[in-house]
Motif scaffolding. Structure first.
Motif, PDB file in Angstrom:
ATOM      1  N   ILE A 365       0.966  -1.305  -0.178  1.00 39.22           N
ATOM      2  CA  ILE A 365      -0.048   0.009  -0.193  1.00 39.22           C
ATOM      3  C   ILE A 365       0.869   1.147   0.075  1.00 39.22           C
ATOM      4  O   ILE A 365       1.777   1.361   0.592  1.00 39.22           O
ATOM      5  CB  ILE A 365      -0.760   0.013   1.041  1.00 39.22           C
ATOM      6  N   THR A 366       0.516   2.213  -0.972  1.00 40.85           N
ATOM      7  CA  THR A 366       1.237   3.601  -0.935  1.00 40.85           C
ATOM      8  C   THR A 366       0.162   4.615  -0.816  1.00 40.85           C
ATOM      9  O   THR A 366      -0.990   4.462  -0.853  1.00 40.85           O
ATOM     10  CB  THR A 366       2.252   3.565  -1.901  1.00 40.85           C
ATOM     11  N   TRP A 367       0.981   5.859  -1.023  1.00 40.77           N
ATOM     12  CA  TRP A 367       0.295   7.141  -0.695  1.00 40.77           C
ATOM     13  C   TRP A 367      -0.832   7.112  -1.955  1.00 40.77           C
ATOM     14  O   TRP A 367      -0.216   6.629  -3.206  1.00 40.77           O
ATOM     15  CB  TRP A 367       0.989   8.430  -0.648  1.00 40.77           C
ATOM     16  N   ASP A 368      -1.897   7.687  -1.769  1.00 42.02           N
ATOM     17  CA  ASP A 368      -2.887   7.946  -2.713  1.00 42.02           C
ATOM     18  C   ASP A 368      -3.577   6.665  -3.416  1.00 42.02           C
ATOM     19  O   ASP A 368      -4.173   6.916  -4.439  1.00 42.02           O
ATOM     20  CB  ASP A 368      -2.312   8.805  -3.854  1.00 42.02           C
ATOM     21  N   ASP A 369      -3.173   5.495  -2.744  1.00 46.36           N
ATOM     22  CA  ASP A 369      -3.984   4.379  -3.316  1.00 46.36           C
ATOM     23  C   ASP A 369      -5.451   4.336  -2.845  1.00 46.36           C
ATOM     24  O   ASP A 369      -5.908   4.906  -1.826  1.00 46.36           O
ATOM     25  CB  ASP A 369      -3.446   3.003  -2.690  1.00 46.36           C
TER      26      ASP A 369
END
Lengths: 385, 309, 278
Positions: A365-369
């Motif tokens: 999971i990463t930013w803006d997902d």
């Protein structure tokens, strides 16, 4: 279906659950005023023998005042305090069967470790041989044998703390009062000492009352915790109950991290309650029941580790699921905390925490997902204040 | 614990009252009551008798005699003091001399205290000892030593004459100048010690912050160090000024016949003229002059002792 | 203050201390002057010291002074310590302002006022003047100095140590003697020494309150000084200065050594902590 209980760990020792069991320490309607301000306000509390009991709260909540009243250094403005059935009113500190371990250790600087530990025993005019025996026992218990002849200024912080402990245990008091005893120690030493305290308490079968502002400390050592605020008790329960079943927002927020979702009651049945979250309009179904009526505003408290997070979108019609956008990530090594925005407002965020159980992860999971957050029916608690 | 603590009324045991009573009673009897007696004597008249004043109150004589004696008391002595110029000139002169001496002591003492506060930590105990040492040696001896230095054939004049700086010996002894030197010299430790204590507590990082913000060191002294050292300055000045007003030994040994100081006047009145009532009146008026500075001093001391407690 | 000394600082220190010590040094030198006159150096001689030993009046006065100083200092220390305890520990009580006023006032009160008022008290009490009246007078003003010294020690005292003693079963009075007093003892001793010195040195109050047979050394010195500078007086003064100097230096060395030892111990203990052997 197997009966469910609060928390994953079972405790054997629970005298507070039997109504006939007499309390060992009792505060009855105790109030303490300084000037016009009440530091302790009409407080009643029962503590049982062989409990490790914690008074937990922030600065100024009255926890230290309460303990000092038990020790005899403050007198209640009204109310009574009982220890082992005895009303302590009018009894000065030097005649009470309680002993205190002071926050500043308060070691006598002009006496050696041995003499410090022996001090209380000498006040009782015990025979010299018995005093020597007890002192030796205490030195062994706190692993201070090689420092017996030293003076306090020749000891390190950790050693001084053990002397303070040995000195306060030497008289085998009915209750040992600990006033924020571990504050001055560094983290590793503090953890070791917490376990040592618990072992000593069990071995000596004594009642311990600890005052602390450190919630982790209270959760670690205590059989039961009393959360205090502004001179009053907010909740008195086991650590598991305090954590998993807080009775109000203050307690939920004070201990650990929590998501507080503002919602209104949509429907009440015997199986549970349906809530509609304000702002995001998503539906929560919970197995909890509540006293609040339909249409009333409540808060749903759910701990971040109970919130599951996965990339993807919500299934149509699924319950206890909501779409989110990853906003912020705190990677702590052992756990990750993901903040996700679930609505338009600034407060419409949910925190989800998970342990990083795999070293290697496909597509992390990463930013803006785009993610979907979900939880079980009994994952949270409905709070009305 | 950040709890509000308004001091509650303390429940006191018998032992607690005894603790207070012992020093309290001693001071009442030996400090306060004597002042009342001085006041009473100041209202009496001198007599050739033992004791050398009248009326004397004898409790054995009964109530009637007490009232008769009481009516004999009068403010005669005070009126006489205001009529004779010697006295009020002495008061004024004493206050002026004390004030000038205090300022001189401050001008000399401040650099010493400041130097001590700025010196390396290792030097400080030694410097402190050096300041305190003269204080432990006899006050009388040190004043006496100055006689040998300041008199016409004294060491100072010898030095200046041999260096050719002057042609005739300077007359310093038996003038007011000698009194100034004497007071400054004797009371210097009383000013340096509280001032040093105040300066030592000053946080060095305040001066560093000032420099960081563009303030040159000499200006930082005026704007930061001096104002923050003010409590020490005030305490020190009180400790010099108040006793200096009533000083006797220094004006007597170092001053001249035209050095008017009230301490000397009181002594002469008492021992030479054997006039106890007038001496008492002189003392009462001196006390009234000093009452305001004394009360101010006590308030400051009280505030400082409570602050640390 | 952390910044190092400037040239101005060092100069002012040097000048200041020279000013303080010059008269004393000169006194000492001239006590060994064979000539009576200050203007002439007659060579090194200890004749004045020899003459001093045969001066019975001076020796008697010195003995009286020592007895008065010792007695008044001891009583003043007890009363002064009690007074300090009251000031710091007794909280509010009726007449507290008067009490603290009576403690601080004598510190600045001109001695002529103190002397006169005490004498008049003794006359009113019909008390014969002599050793005891001087002693009581000295006790009175000395106890105020002791109170201030002990008070500053008490103010920084950690009260939780006394609470710990009480918690372990020690009643309050016993706690004072077993715990508090040993810890504040340096302050109490300093107070005693201060009271001793003040009494030793006092001229004005002794003059007012003494009687026949109880002439003190300062009074004797003063009466001889009024007649002119005498070398015997120089000798007396030098002896007193020497005694005091030795005493103060000895005390400083002892305190410094204790301090160094204490720091060494603390550093060793701290090392043990960080090395993980606690």
């Amino acid at each position: 279906m197997a009966k469910k209980s609060i928390g994953p760990v079972r405790r054997e020792f629970s005298p507070w659950e039997s109504p006939d069991h007499p309390p060992f320490i009792e505060f009855r309607n105790v109030t303490k005023k300084f000037g016009g301000i009440a530091a302790v306000n009409n407080l009643s509390l029962k503590i049982y023998e062989r409990e490790f009991f914690a008074l937990l709260g922030g600065s100024g909540c009255g926890k230290t005042t309460l303990m000092r009243m038990l020790a005899g250094f403050e007198t209640p403005t009204s109310g009574q305090i009982f220890l082992d059935g005895q009303d302590l009113a009018g009894i000065p500190p030097f005649r009470r069967p309680s002993n205190m371990m002071f926050q500043s250790y308060a070691l006598f600087p002009h006496m050696s470790v041995e003499k410090n530990i022996a001090f209380g025993l000498r006040q009782d005019k015990l025979p010299a041989s018995e005093i020597d025996g007890r002192v030796a026992e205490m030195l062994r218990l706190t692993k201070l044998e090689q420092f017996a002849k030293r003076k306090p200024h020749q000891l390190s912080g950790g050693q001084r703390q053990r002397v303070a402990l040995a000195r306060s245990l030497a008289k085998r008091p009915k209750v040992l009062l600990l006033d924020e005893p571990l504050g001055a120690l560094d983290r590793k030493l503090r953890e070791e000492t917490q376990f040592e305290l618990m072992n000593i308490q069990e071995e000596l079968e004594m009642t311990f009352l600890i005052v602390t502002h450190d919630q982790e400390e209270a959760m670690t050592v205590a059989d039961r915790i009393a959360v205090m605020d502004s001179g009053e008790l907010v909740q008195v329960a086991t650590p598991a109950e305090i954590y998993e079943a807080p009775n109000c927002k203050f307690v939920a927020d004070f201990i650990g991290d929590v998501n507080l979702i503002e919602a209104s009651v949509a429907e009440k049945t015997e199986a549970g309650t349906t809530l509609r979250a304000l702002g995001t309009e998503f539906t929560l179904e919970t197995s909890q029941t509540t006293d609040a009526g339909v249409g009333d505003k409540v808060w749903y408290a759910i701990r971040p580790e109970k919130v599951r997070i996965a990339q993807g979108r919500r299934e149509e019609g699924a319950v206890n699921q909501i779409n989110g956008l990853v906003w912020d990530i705190a990677y702590l090594g052992d756990v990750s905390i993901i903040h996700s925005k679930v609505g338009e407002g600034d407060h419409d965020t949910l925190r989800a925490t998970f342990a990083n159980v795999s070293r290697m992860v496909e597509n992390p999971i990463t930013w803006d997902d785009e993610v979907v957050l979900s939880f079980d029916r009994d994952a949270g608690v409905i709070l009305t204040d | 614990m950040a709890e509000e603590h308004v001091a509650p009324p303390v429940k006191r045991s018998l032992g607690g009252w005894l603790l207070i009573a012992v020093p309290y009673l001693w001071l009442l009897v030996f400090f306060l009551v004597p002042f009342l007696i001085v006041f009473k004597i100041s209202l009496s008249q001198v007599a050739i008798a033992i004791p050398p004043y009248t009326p004397t109150f004898d409790l054995g004589e009964g109530w009637q005699a007490f009232w008769e004696n009481f009516r004999e008391l009068s403010f005669e002595n005070y009126i006489w003091l205001t009529e004779d110029a010697l006295y009020w000139k002495s008061y004024v002169s004493s206050v002026v001399i004390a004030a000038i001496s205090t300022i001189l002591t401050l001008l000399i003492g401040y650099p010493i205290a400041y130097g001590m506060a700025r010196s390396p930590q290792a030097w400080r105990p030694t410097l402190l000892m050096l300041v305190i040492l003269p204080f432990w040696t006899s006050f009388l001896i040190r004043v006496y030593a100055w006689i040998g230095i300041l008199k016409n054939e004294g060491l100072l004049n010898q030095l200046l004459l041999s260096l050719g700086v002057i042609n005739e010996p300077l007359v310093i002894l038996n003038t007011n100048i000698a009194v100034y030197i004497g007071i400054v010299y004797s009371y210097l430790p009383f000013l340096v010690l509280p001032l040093y204590a105040s300066l030592e507590r000053l946080d060095g990082s305040l001066l560093e912050a000032a420099e960081d913000l563009g303030c040159p060191p000499w200006k930082a002294f005026w704007k930061i160090t001096l104002p923050l050292s003010l409590p020490g300055v005030i305490a020190g000045c009180f400790l010099v000024f108040i006793p200096a007003v009533g000083e006797f030994v220094i004006p007597d040994l170092l001053g001249g016949s035209n050095t008017l100081m009230i301490g000397k006047t009181l002594w002469v009145e008492f021992f030479n003229n054997r006039d106890w009532p007038v001496s008492s009146a002189v003392a009462v008026i001196l006390l009234m002059i000093l009452v305001i500075p004394i009360v101010l001093f006590q308030n400051q001391q009280q505030k400082m002792s409570e602050k640390d407690g | 203050m952390t910044r190092g000394p400037t040239w101005f600082n060092i100069t002012s220190l040097a000048l200041g201390f020279s000013f303080l010590y010059l008269p004393i040094v000169l006194l000492v030198i001239y006590s060994f002057n064979a000539s009576r006159l200050v203007t002439v150096w007659g060579g090194f001689s200890t004749q004045w010291y020899v003459l001093l030993l045969h001066n019975q009046q001076l020796l008697d006065a010195a003995w009286v002074t020592l007895r008065v100083a010792f007695t008044s200092a001891s009583i003043a220390t007890v009363f002064g310590t009690l007074a300090a305890l009251v000031l710091v520990r007794s909280g509010r009580f009726v007449g507290r302002s008067l009490f603290s006023g009576m403690i601080f006032a004598p510190l600045v009160m001109p001695e002529v006022i103190l002397g006169l008022s005490l004498l008049l008290l003794f006359v009113a009490m019909d008390q014969a003047r002599g050793f005891w009246t001087v002693m009581m007078a000295h006790t009175t003003f000395a106890m105020c100095y002791v109170a201030v010294v002990v008070q500053s020690r008490l103010v920084g005292f950690d009260k939780s140590i006394e609470e710990a003693a009480e918690d372990l079963g020690c009643p309050p009075v016993k706690t004072f003697f077993l715990i508090t007093l040993p810890i504040i003892l340096p302050g109490v001793i300093a107070g005693w020494m201060l009271a001793f010195t003040l009494s030793l040195d006092d001229l004005v109050i002794a003059s007012f309150t003494t009687g026949p047979g109880a002439t003190t050394l300062p009074m004797k010195i003063y009466s001889q000084v009024r007649l002119g500078v005498t070398p015997e007086i120089n000798a007396v003064c030098t002896i007193l200065v020497a005694l005091v100097t030795v005493g103060v230096i000895a005390a400083s060395i002892v305190t410094k050594r204790q301090q160094v030892q204490k720091e060494r111990d603390e550093r060793a203990a701290f090392g043990a902590d960080t090395a993980g052997t606690s």
